[in-house]
Design a protein around this motif. Structure first.
Motif, PDB file in Angstrom:
ATOM      1  N   ASP A   3      43.458  41.564  63.487  1.00  0.00           N
ATOM      2  CA  ASP A   3      42.728  42.620  64.174  1.00  0.00           C
ATOM      3  C   ASP A   3      41.255  42.525  63.744  1.00  0.00           C
ATOM      4  O   ASP A   3      40.963  42.401  62.551  1.00  0.00           O
ATOM      5  CB  ASP A   3      43.331  43.965  63.739  1.00  0.00           C
ATOM      6  N   PRO A   4      40.323  42.600  64.704  1.00  0.00           N
ATOM      7  CA  PRO A   4      38.898  42.506  64.332  1.00  0.00           C
ATOM      8  C   PRO A   4      38.486  43.541  63.284  1.00  0.00           C
ATOM      9  O   PRO A   4      37.608  43.286  62.474  1.00  0.00           O
ATOM     10  CB  PRO A   4      38.175  42.749  65.665  1.00  0.00           C
ATOM     11  N   GLU A   5      39.129  44.703  63.306  1.00  0.00           N
ATOM     12  CA  GLU A   5      38.786  45.732  62.314  1.00  0.00           C
ATOM     13  C   GLU A   5      39.088  45.263  60.894  1.00  0.00           C
ATOM     14  O   GLU A   5      38.377  45.599  59.948  1.00  0.00           O
ATOM     15  CB  GLU A   5      39.570  47.021  62.590  1.00  0.00           C
ATOM     16  N   ILE A   6      40.166  44.491  60.765  1.00  0.00           N
ATOM     17  CA  ILE A   6      40.537  43.996  59.436  1.00  0.00           C
ATOM     18  C   ILE A   6      39.537  42.934  58.985  1.00  0.00           C
ATOM     19  O   ILE A   6      39.121  42.910  57.813  1.00  0.00           O
ATOM     20  CB  ILE A   6      41.975  43.435  59.458  1.00  0.00           C
ATOM     21  N   VAL A   7      39.142  42.079  59.914  1.00  0.00           N
ATOM     22  CA  VAL A   7      38.138  41.067  59.579  1.00  0.00           C
ATOM     23  C   VAL A   7      36.855  41.754  59.124  1.00  0.00           C
ATOM     24  O   VAL A   7      36.243  41.376  58.107  1.00  0.00           O
ATOM     25  CB  VAL A   7      37.860  40.158  60.803  1.00  0.00           C
ATOM     26  N   THR A   8      36.474  42.777  59.863  1.00  0.00           N
ATOM     27  CA  THR A   8      35.247  43.518  59.514  1.00  0.00           C
ATOM     28  C   THR A   8      35.373  44.170  58.149  1.00  0.00           C
ATOM     29  O   THR A   8      34.442  44.148  57.339  1.00  0.00           O
ATOM     30  CB  THR A   8      34.964  44.595  60.581  1.00  0.00           C
ATOM     31  N   CYS A 137      51.557  36.691  55.814  1.00  0.00           N
ATOM     32  CA  CYS A 137      52.809  36.980  56.529  1.00  0.00           C
ATOM     33  C   CYS A 137      52.816  38.389  57.123  1.00  0.00           C
ATOM     34  O   CYS A 137      53.336  38.603  58.219  1.00  0.00           O
ATOM     35  CB  CYS A 137      53.987  36.850  55.584  1.00  0.00           C
ATOM     36  N   GLU A 138      52.281  39.345  56.368  1.00  0.00           N
ATOM     37  CA  GLU A 138      52.354  40.739  56.825  1.00  0.00           C
ATOM     38  C   GLU A 138      51.059  41.482  56.491  1.00  0.00           C
ATOM     39  O   GLU A 138      50.398  41.163  55.500  1.00  0.00           O
ATOM     40  CB  GLU A 138      53.526  41.455  56.139  1.00  0.00           C
ATOM     41  N   VAL A 139      50.768  42.483  57.329  1.00  0.00           N
ATOM     42  CA  VAL A 139      49.596  43.323  57.109  1.00  0.00           C
ATOM     43  C   VAL A 139      50.058  44.784  57.133  1.00  0.00           C
ATOM     44  O   VAL A 139      50.776  45.197  58.057  1.00  0.00           O
ATOM     45  CB  VAL A 139      48.527  43.101  58.201  1.00  0.00           C
ATOM     46  N   TYR A 140      49.646  45.541  56.122  1.00  0.00           N
ATOM     47  CA  TYR A 140      50.075  46.937  56.001  1.00  0.00           C
ATOM     48  C   TYR A 140      48.876  47.878  56.015  1.00  0.00           C
ATOM     49  O   TYR A 140      47.795  47.538  55.516  1.00  0.00           O
ATOM     50  CB  TYR A 140      50.841  47.152  54.691  1.00  0.00           C
ATOM     51  N   ASN A 141      49.117  49.070  56.555  1.00  0.00           N
ATOM     52  CA  ASN A 141      48.147  50.165  56.419  1.00  0.00           C
ATOM     53  C   ASN A 141      48.221  50.670  54.979  1.00  0.00           C
ATOM     54  O   ASN A 141      49.304  50.945  54.474  1.00  0.00           O
ATOM     55  CB  ASN A 141      48.513  51.293  57.394  1.00  0.00           C
ATOM     56  N   SER A 150      52.746  51.659  55.949  1.00  0.00           N
ATOM     57  CA  SER A 150      53.369  51.290  57.221  1.00  0.00           C
ATOM     58  C   SER A 150      52.893  49.898  57.639  1.00  0.00           C
ATOM     59  O   SER A 150      51.742  49.521  57.445  1.00  0.00           O
ATOM     60  CB  SER A 150      53.050  52.330  58.296  1.00  0.00           C
ATOM     61  N   LEU A 151      53.823  49.154  58.224  1.00  0.00           N
ATOM     62  CA  LEU A 151      53.528  47.774  58.625  1.00  0.00           C
ATOM     63  C   LEU A 151      52.639  47.768  59.866  1.00  0.00           C
ATOM     64  O   LEU A 151      52.958  48.399  60.881  1.00  0.00           O
ATOM     65  CB  LEU A 151      54.836  47.030  58.922  1.00  0.00           C
ATOM     66  N   LEU A 152      51.538  47.061  59.774  1.00  0.00           N
ATOM     67  CA  LEU A 152      50.650  46.944  60.931  1.00  0.00           C
ATOM     68  C   LEU A 152      50.993  45.708  61.748  1.00  0.00           C
ATOM     69  O   LEU A 152      50.608  45.590  62.911  1.00  0.00           O
ATOM     70  CB  LEU A 152      49.188  46.877  60.474  1.00  0.00           C
ATOM     71  N   GLY A 153      51.675  44.725  61.140  1.00  0.00           N
ATOM     72  CA  GLY A 153      52.078  43.543  61.883  1.00  0.00           C
ATOM     73  C   GLY A 153      51.904  42.283  61.073  1.00  0.00           C
ATOM     74  O   GLY A 153      51.617  42.304  59.877  1.00  0.00           O
ATOM     75  N   SER A 154      52.114  41.175  61.767  1.00  0.00           N
ATOM     76  CA  SER A 154      51.938  39.863  61.159  1.00  0.00           C
ATOM     77  C   SER A 154      50.957  39.084  62.009  1.00  0.00           C
ATOM     78  O   SER A 154      51.056  39.091  63.245  1.00  0.00           O
ATOM     79  CB  SER A 154      53.282  39.136  61.106  1.00  0.00           C
TER      80      SER A 154
END
Lengths: 158, 456
Positions: A3-8, A137-141, A150-154
């Motif tokens: 997600d671009p927000e995570i990169v930022t 593998c996984e990204v969490y809030n 909570s899991l945000l996705g992979s």
């Protein structure tokens, strides 16, 4: 892709912490000093304190790693989990520049918001850097509140 | 505990000024790392972590009871790594209560008391403390001060303040000497003294020192915020990381709002805009809560247990004196007013409009709020007699019996309210003054023409 927000977030000089695992299953907490999302969108390049001998040993030959980045002004946070390859001491100019940029932004945010003198924050800056590549593998809030964990996705599913 | 570093050596790390980080590992070897709002030191071998959200950490610790925690000394920025082993979870008792205070402080900042609360206090044994950062590059003068702590001189200065307080002949002088002496003798540059109201529901500020706006008459409900909690629990409350707490509270408030749970009210924050540290100690006498003494600082981790103790002694002295004055006033046989002097007619000095709302005693001067409650009613009663009869001298005894004041028969606080009114008039530069002119007597000085308006 991330997600671009995570990169930022990771590019913003966030407060970054890293967990590794010892051979006996013991956790080890340390700090991260720069994280760059690689072009494939599934891997990141993570910068660590090369003098953290336990973290280096835990990741020797590769190992599980968790990285949490927290935006200093808002405490918005995410956690990445994945497998790292073996870290190596780095003197690559891009890594050094990345760590310098990270420190400057991180320290500036903390100083601006909390009034901490930069000279004190500089005590945290690592003398030597090591770099490794992490297959995420996984990204969490991780923002404090009821949604934390909570899991945000992979990245691979996106 | 292994290593050369004692947990007491790193106690400032546990004030929460710099967030801690905790790493844990699941049974299948997956690490987790998250930030903590607060780590509390229990004794020389144990720490407690609040458990309200970090469910993944809790699950991991149930499977693998080891944790690694990074803490930072906010004064030096030395960083330490604690290796912990989970020992037990507590859901009541003193450790739980202290952690609950931390969580409640966050919750109250955004009115989240109903949804954001401590579930448990997890207790860990500290296996080792390792220093990870010790840079020699920082000159000592750059390091922050930290709490000054008690020393040999503190006792002498406390004795001097006690002597000064014991020489105070009335409550007005007492509160002034208290906040002034705390600064001059003990170095507390920003202090407030609040007293309990007649119904034991609210605290009102009767004196302050070191603020742009004195805030005389400002109120806080008992149980509300740190100051209110010090009153409710009759126990000191201390915080050294208000920047972090506010930031954390905002983040949690937004997270709840995202889930459709609206934030509550914001509790008005203290008078210092850049406050980092606050300590609030109850002032008690004969088992009764009389008030709360508060000290604040723009520095993080400015106070410690020694400050709680020092301020506690001063608070007890003040409480005893206030109670003594109350008892003396209630029992004193003050003669009814002698032929009360009449006022000189105020001419050529402008007109001041006083508007009074009898429903709650709120009183406005030329449209600006002055005071409410008993103090507002006292002023209205005095000015009514001044206008009708030209009286300027009164006895406490006759005024306290005025039916409009609605004072309770027990612990009526009349003298405290009169002092509050007197100080508020000075603070707001109202051309009306109250001056004591004998034991149990006072006079008003009005240097304006009055226009009295009552809104029933």
């Amino acid at each position: 892709m991330f997600d671009p927000e995570i990169v930022t977030l990771f590019d913003s000089g966030c407060s970054m912490s890293v967990a590794t695992v010892g051979p006996d299953g013991a956790p080890h907490a340390s700090r991260g000093w720069g994280l760059t999302v690689l072009p494939d969108g599934e891997h990141v390049r993570l910068l660590l304190d090369a003098n953290d001998s336990v973290a280096m040993a835990n990741l020797a030959g590769g190992g599980a790693v968790a990285v949490t980045g927290v935006c200093v002004p808002t405490l918005k946070a995410v956690q990445l989990k994945g497998e790292a390859d073996e870290p190596a001491v780095t003197s690559e100019s891009s890594d050094l520049a990345r760590a310098t940029r990270h420190c400057e932004k991180f320290f500036a945010d903390v100083s601006k918001i909390e009034g901490t003198p930069i000279v004190l924050l500089e005590r945290l800056r690592p003398v030597d850097l090591a770099a490794c590549t992490v297959a995420v593998c996984e990204v969490y809030n991780q923002t404090p509140g009821p949604g934390a964990g909570s899991l945000l996705g992979s990245p691979r599913e996106r | 505990m292994s290593g050369d570093i004692d947990l007491h050596d790193v106690q400032f790390c546990f004030e929460g000024a710099v967030p801690a980080v905790i790493a844990s590992v699941s049974a299948d070897g997956v690490p987790n790392i998250t930030y903590l709002s607060r780590v509390r030191m229990i004794d020389g071998e144990r720490v407690a972590l609040s458990n309200q959200f970090f469910s993944k950490t809790s699950r991991n610790l149930a499977e693998n009871p080891r944790a690694s925690v990074l803490v930072v000394d906010p004064c030096t920025y030395d960083q330490y790594r604690l290796t912990l082993v989970y020992e037990r979870t507590e859901r009541h008792g003193p450790t739980f209560e202290r952690l609950r205070d931390d969580v409640d402080t966050v919750a109250e900042l955004h009115g989240m008391q109903d949804v954001f609360c401590l579930r448990a206090a997890d207790i860990y044994r500290v296996v080792s403390v390792e220093q990870t950062v010790r840079s020699p590059r920082v000159p000592p003068e750059a390091l922050r001060r930290g709490p000054a702590g008690a020393n040999a001189a503190t006792g002498g200065r406390l004795a001097e303040l006690s002597a000064r307080l014991s020489r105070c002949g009335d409550l007005d002088t007492l509160v002034e000497v208290t906040v002034g002496g705390l600064s001059e003798l003990l170095g507390y540059e920003h202090t407030m003294l609040l007293l309990v109201d007649e119904r034991c529901e609210r605290l009102y500020t009767i004196a302050s020192y070191g603020y742009d706006d004195e805030g005389i008459g400002s109120e806080v409900a008992i149980g509300e915020g740190m100051v209110g909690m010090a009153a409710l629990r009759c126990a000191p409350q201390r915080i050294g990381n208000l920047f972090q707490v506010r930031k954390y509270a905002r983040a949690v408030g937004r997270a709840f709002a995202d889930q459709g749970i609206g934030p509550g009210h914001d509790i008005p924050m203290p008078l210092l805009t850049d406050i980092q540290s606050r300590v609030a100690v109850p002032a008690m006498a004969l088992g009764h809560l009389v008030g709360v003494l508060v000290a604040e600082s723009p520095e993080p981790v400015a106070f410690d247990e020694n400050d709680e103790a020092t301020l506690g002694v001063v608070a007890a002295l003040v409480a005893g004196a206030v109670e003594g004055e109350r008892t003396r006033a209630a029992g004193a046989a003050i003669p009814e007013s002698r032929s009360a002097p009449l006022a000189q007619v105020a001419t050529g000095r402008g007109t001041t409009r006083i508007r009074h709302f009898s429903i709650d005693g709120s009183t406005f001067v030329d449209g600006d709020y002055l005071i409410r409650g008993v103090a507002g009613r006292i002023l209205w009663a005095l000015l009514g007699q001044y206008e009708a009869e030209g009286r300027v001298e009164f006895s406490n005894r006759e005024v306290r019996l005025h039916p409009a004041l609605e004072l309770p028969e027990f612990r009526d606080n009349f003298e405290n309210r009169l002092i509050l009114l007197k100080r508020r008039l000075v603070e707001r530069n109202v051309p009306i003054r109250i001056e004591k002119n004998g034991r149990g007597r006072f006079r008003i000085e009005v240097t304006t023409n009055l226009l009295l308006e009552s809104s029933d």
